[in-house]
Structure formats: C-alpha cells, structure tokens
Design an enzyme around this catalytic site. Structure first.
Site, PDB file in Angstrom:
ATOM      1  N   GLY A   1       3.955  -1.352  -5.547  1.00 43.40           N
ATOM      2  CA  GLY A   1       2.708  -1.517  -5.986  1.00 43.40           C
ATOM      3  C   GLY A   1       1.635  -0.774  -5.068  1.00 43.40           C
ATOM      4  O   GLY A   1       1.588  -0.898  -3.996  1.00 43.40           O
ATOM      5  N   GLU A  26      -3.303  -3.537  -4.371  1.00 41.74           N
ATOM      6  CA  GLU A  26      -4.191  -4.063  -3.489  1.00 41.74           C
ATOM      7  C   GLU A  26      -4.296  -3.720  -2.020  1.00 41.74           C
ATOM      8  O   GLU A  26      -4.981  -4.235  -1.063  1.00 41.74           O
ATOM      9  CB  GLU A  26      -3.540  -5.835  -3.381  1.00 41.74           C
ATOM     10  CG  GLU A  26      -4.145  -6.200  -4.814  1.00 41.74           C
ATOM     11  CD  GLU A  26      -3.300  -7.799  -5.103  1.00 41.74           C
ATOM     12  OE1 GLU A  26      -3.802  -8.592  -4.968  1.00 41.74           O
ATOM     13  OE2 GLU A  26      -2.226  -7.330  -5.649  1.00 41.74           O
TER      14      GLU A  26
END
Ligand code: MOS
Length: 692
Positions: free
Chosen positions: A655, A658
């Site tokens: 991912g 963030e």
C-alpha cells in the site's frame, strides 16, 4: 499476468478524471433524487451534562418544517452499543457538538434556520478536556488500533540506559488534528418499507459494505435490506472509514418521512466534532547508544486521549518495535478518557505522530554521537524484524536513504548556513508503514461480449486512483487491453469489499480480482461465452505469517527560517519510497506527494485548538485550521525503488496511501534544527519557536 505488454506499471491517466473535471461524477449529496427533504442537526453547546428542556415552538411553526426531532421522540435503535452512533437515545451530553436533535425541512435553508430557533436547555456538569502526562486517571487500553499489544517489553531498558555511552531523553508533543477531506461528509437516505432494499444510502465513505453492516445492526435490518452507493468520494483520510452519527440521523429521518429521500451534508464546522480527529500525543522517548551510535536502549512511552463514550487508542509507539535494531526496548500507550468528540483513524494513525517523536530523537542521537543521521540509521538497520524475529519480505530503508542522499545532494551531517536574512538547513528522517491485508473481499468477472469483461467489486475510490489501478490489474490478469475492462465499484450490490483503510485497498481488492480472473479463465477459457461469469474470493496468503512485510522510505527536507521574523519556508522536500511494485506511477506519485504535503502541513500548520473552558475546537474551519495550500508548498518530489514484493500479494505491491506522511514532519523539524540550532519538539513548528 500477460508478459508482452502489461498495464500494471504504466502511467495510465485517471479513468475518472474526465467525469470529475467536468463535474459529472456524482458525489453522495448531489445524487439526484425526487422531492428530497433536508436535515440540519442541533448540536450540544455544553461538553458534559444533560438536556433538560427543549422549546421547539418557533421552529415547528416555520413554513416548510416537517419535524423537529429530539431524544424525546426519536425512534429507538436496535443496537446502542456504539455510543457515537446511538444518537438521540437519551438526554445525556458527552461532548460539545454532539447531536441533541435535528430539524427536517423542505429546504436546507429552512432546516438550518429552524435549527437556530430551537431553544435547548442544559444541566451542565464540569467537563475535562485537558490532556496531561501527569493525570492520575490515565489507563492502559486492552489493545491499540487495530489490535496491537498496548505495551511491549524486551530486555532491560533501565540497565541499558544506565550504562549507555550516549543518551537522549526528551518529550515530544503533537496536537489534536482534524482529517478535513475536501468533500464534507454527506448522505442521501431513502426509506421504503414496502420495497427492497428498505434503505438506500448514497454516502461519502471509504467502505460501502462497512456502512451497510454497521447501519444494519443499528437499525435492526438485515444487511440485504440496505444498499449503500459510493462511486466517487472526495477524500477521506480516515474520517470516512466508518459511519458516523450523521449516517444514523439520515436513516432515522428517512424512516420518519416515508417516500421522501433525506439529504444531510455536514458543514465544515460540524465536521470538527462529528467525524473524528487525531488525538494529541505526549511522547517521552529515551534512547541509549554505544559511542559508535549502536542503540542499546529504546523507550517510547505515549500518553494520548480518547473520548469518554468510545475508545479509540492510536497505536503511536507500535512502529518503534520494528524500526531499528536494539536489544532493550519498551513501548507503552496510556489514555485519558476525556469529554471530547470521538477520535478515529487519521492519515497513518500511529506512524504519523509516532515517527515525529522517534525520528527527531534519532536526529538528536546523531548529533550527540557526532554521526551523520543517515549513517546512524544504517548502523541500526536490523537483519530481521526485531519484534517478531521474522525475515523481512524486503527491507530497503538503507537503499532509500542512499538513493535519497544522492538525489537530494545530502551533505555529511546535514547542511546549515545563512543566506541573506535566512537561516538554511537540511534534515532527514525515515519512513515506514506496515502491510495490512484485510480479508473477506470478493469479486465477479463477467464476459459481456465484444472482448469486454465486466469486473465487479464493492471497492472504494476516495480520490486515490482505485478506478484506474484496479482496471490495470484486471487487464493484466485477463490479458486484455485496459479499454476492455468495465470496472464497477462503490456499491453494496457488487461483491463484498473490505474498507479502504490502512493503505490496504489495492492489495486486498487487487488480490481478489486476480483470484477471480484466474478462476474465470480456468472455468471459461480464453474464448468465453457471452454472459459467462465467475466469482472469486481474496485468497489466503501464507506468507503473511512467515514474513515481516513493511514499506519504508527516506524523507529529506530543506528548511529556511527568517532570522528576524522566524517565518519558516520549506523550499524542497524529497521522498524515496520502497513500497513493492508500483501499479501506476502517475497516481502513485500523487499519493506520495499528497502524503508528503500532509507531512509538511503537520509540521508547520495543523493544530486544533481545544478550548479547555468550553470543550470546543475554536478554530473549526479552514480559515482557522490551516491545511497546507499552494503558497506553503514548493518543490515536493517523490520517487521509489524499482521493486517487486513476491510475499505481499500477487501484484507484488504494497500500500502507498499513507507512507508519504510518515517521517515528513521529523525531516522538517530536523532541518529547522540544523538551520537555527534550535530543537523544536512540539508540533506544529511556529515562528515563535525561533524568536526566543
Ligand atoms: Mo486510513 S487513516 O487507515 O483510513
């Protein structure tokens, strides 16, 4: 996956771009419905106590007002265990801004005007919203978000600190912050008890299926009786990760106005008390090291708040457990339950505030050891995960630091100097983010004919590029051009998808699509009949148990501080990230740069001022709560290592949503320290810090 031309890895333009720039992508609130009514909430003007009386006479008499709703007449809820969502079920007030009622009217203007005419009387009790490390009522939560151990202990930190050649012992603070996605939270709710679904919601959410399951239990409906639609979402940053009170209010109002869809859009000011925030943190960090900079002791003790009615324990010290090699380590989290709104996920919960403390402390240790801060981090790079002992799926922090050093033009020790009226310095910090794999997603592949495959999954695109990235993944595994993939997302009528949280979306949904598409080919071959259809589930990944799977990055910043005014500028930031394979370089770069801008914003601007006397966030709008804008942001560049993580998922990716924020504030604080000789340990860094 197709070997000649792969879609994954190409900088495909956003497929949703044209719809968005022409204003035709339907966001939640603007979804067209017939004869809507509008809800405007009444919010508590005390921070603790009870509502003793209402006078709704003037409001009810107003033309166009359909109902004034209070706890006295609000419908009961089937499940009141979540006190944030159990709205209007009692006279109790638990935080300032909490719903105490609502007006339903023919127009938003009438609803808002009428809400202002309702006179609410309270019996106030003394409230307490002040976080301090010396509070006697701090408690140890059972876990920290989502399910990490609250404390961890290894070795003997006290002995190691006593015998360390060099020590750092400092306290760092970060303020209360608010997520502030551009699109305010909004919902359109339609209730029809004679049809299916009973309740339809057009919602602005990071997870349509999450909203459905939560609303089902609160309303006492079967999930199949609820449909949630959210194809386009204007940012979430965690604040749309789960439904909030306004979703329940919309459903309640819709149930009371059969045949009339209900619209609710929170104002920016209302969002400061109703959709979550990040807790302030007080973090004491103690480091001990040998003279050559090798860590012998690490202590990270965190104090933070939660609301009295619902716990959210931010995992601020968790990354400290895996970040550096160190034989003696202690981390802890203690909470104060205060009369504040309910905190929630916000942009790298845990890593973002935690990395500010630990990465500034590492910089202080580098100075104390007279070592280059990059070299200090290289010397403490662990062979295996220090917490679990598992091998890394790929730990490339040192490569990120080296590549960043080269691209940024890093000078040994960081540079400092004076140019005209400006003190100038450079700083560096490490970044990390874990690989979350949320199970449970399903996807469906159907052959529509003419070479076109429909790919269905209830995933969310909160502005991150999901529409585009999932299309690319599907095209590769189906071995067709991206134009021949018809993706459908953002709807509970589609197969179940996990929430967009913890930067897990593309990993989870992409793995699921790969599994479904492979199954489709196994069942229907390469020349399928029109209408051929297969469903697949997210596969179990045994490597998740065998490897420590984390992303890493190196953040560099140049900071200028004006010698007379203390004004702070950040002319340049560079991030180098190691996040596995990049699905789409164009959208990925946007994600990284967006995260880094948040890091800058966290470093210099963001601060919710919670007034102790009233329990109110006084700067509750984008004029008072400053989020970095174009004028604050200069040259922000992001790049990444060419990589494939064969353990994370079938795409080789991890991912990226963030990690861009993690370490950014520390890099800026470290650069400001080089520039001025003044070490700032409290965010945000404001000019007064340099005018002592
Ligand atoms: Mo993200 S803050 O985990 O929604």
């Amino acid at each position: 996956m197709a070997d000649q031309t792969t879609a994954v890895g190409t900088p495909l333009r956003r497929l949703d771009g044209p719809l968005k720039v022409t204003g035709t992508a339907p966001y939640a609130y603007e979804h067209p419905v017939d004869r809507p009514v509008y809800v405007h909430p009444l919010q508590a003007s005390i921070a603790r106590g009870r509502v003793s009386d209402f006078d709704a006479g003037d409001a009810s008499a107003l033309d166009g007002v359909l109902a004034v709703l209070t706890h006295r007449d609000a419908p009961g809820l089937a499940d009141t265990s979540d006190a944030e969502l159990a709205i209007l079920q009692s006279d109790q007030v638990a935080f300032r801004g909490q719903f105490v009622g609502a007006v339903i009217a023919e127009s938003p203007e009438i609803a808002r005007h009428a809400a202002g005419l309702v006179r609410v009387q309270y019996e106030a009790q003394p409230h307490d919203v002040e976080l301090r490390a010396d509070r006697a009522d701090l408690y140890k939560p059972e876990v920290v978000n989502p399910v990490f151990a609250t404390d961890s202990d290894q070795g003997d930190v006290n002995a190691a600190l006593r015998t360390a050649a060099v020590t750092v012992d400092q306290t760092y603070t970060t303020p209360m912050e608010h997520n502030n996605p551009m699109e305010p939270h909004g919902t359109v709710a339609l209730w029809n008890s004679e049809a299916s679904p009973t309740l339809t919601m057009f919602d602005s959410t990071q997870g349509a299926h999450t909203v459905r399951s939560t609303m089902a239990s609160i309303l006492g409906l079967d999930p199949a009786e609820i449909r949630v639609v959210a194809p386009y979402v204007g940012g979430g940053f965690g604040a749309k990760g789960m439904p909030h009170a306004h979703n329940v209010l919309a459903a309640m109002a819709a149930r009371m106005t059969p045949g009339r869809p209900v619209k609710i859009a929170l104002t920016r000011q209302q969002m400061f008390s109703l959709v979550g925030h990040r807790t302030p943190t007080i973090q004491r960090v103690r480091l001990g090291a040998n003279a050559d900079g090798r860590l012998t002791a690490t202590v990270h003790d965190v104090v933070e708040h939660t609301s009295r009615i619902k716990e959210f324990a931010e995992q601020t010290a968790v990354a400290t457990r895996m970040m550096y090699a160190c034989p003696n380590r202690r981390t802890s989290h203690r909470l104060a339950a205060l009369d504040v709104p309910v905190p929630t996920w916000m942009r790298a919960p845990g890593e973002a505030p935690g990395s500010f403390a630990t990465e500034v402390a590492m910089d202080e240790l580098a100075v104390a050891c007279d070592l280059d801060p990059i070299e200090l981090r290289v010397r403490n790079d662990p062979e295996v995960d220090p917490e679990s002992g598992k091998p890394w799926s790929g730990r490339h922090l040192v490569d990120c630091l080296a590549e960043g050093s080269r691209r940024f033009g890093w000078e040994q020790g960081g540079s400092s100097g004076r140019e005209g009226e400006w003190w100038v310095g450079t700083g560096v910090a490490s970044s990390t983010y874990p690989n979350y794999a949320i199970p449970g997603s399903e996807a469906e592949i159907e052959y529509r004919g003419g070479g076109v495959y429909v790919v269905r999954i209830g995933a969310a695109d909160i502005g991150t590029g999901t529409w585009t990235a999932l299309t690319q993944i599907a095209a590769d595994v189906l071995e067709c051009p991206v134009d021949y993939v018809a993706l459908e997302i953002g709807d509970t009528d589609l197969p179940m998808a996990s929430v967009e949280g913890g930067s897990s979306g593309i990993s989870a949904w992409g793995s699921t699509i790969v599994a479904a598409a492979r199954k489709f080919r196994d069942s229907h071959g390469t020349d399928p009949a029109v209408g051929a259809r297969t469903r697949g589930r997210m596969p179990k990944n045994p490597d998740l148990e065998k490897f420590a799977i984390h992303s890493f990055g190196a953040q560099f910043a140049e900071v200028r501080v004006h010698a007379d005014t203390g004004e702070i500028r950040v002319p340049r930031m560079l991030g180098v990230f190691s996040t596995g394979r990049i699905i789409n370089p164009r959208t990925a770069r946007s994600q990284f740069i967006g995260g880094m801008v948040w890091g800058l914003s966290m470093a210099l601007h963001e601060h919710s001022y919670l007034d102790a006397a009233t329990g109110h966030v006084v700067n509750h709008d984008l004029a008072g709560y400053h989020v970095a804008t174009h004028a604050d942001v200069a040259d922000v560049e992001a790049t990444w290592l060419d990589e494939y993580d064969s353990h994370a998922n079938p795409m080789g990716s991890r991912g990226i949503g963030e990690i861009g924020i993690v370490g950014g504030a520390a890099a800026i604080a470290n650069a400001a320290s080089r520039a001025t000789g003044i070490r700032v340990r409290d965010l945000p860094i404001t000019p007064d810090a340099f005018l002592r």
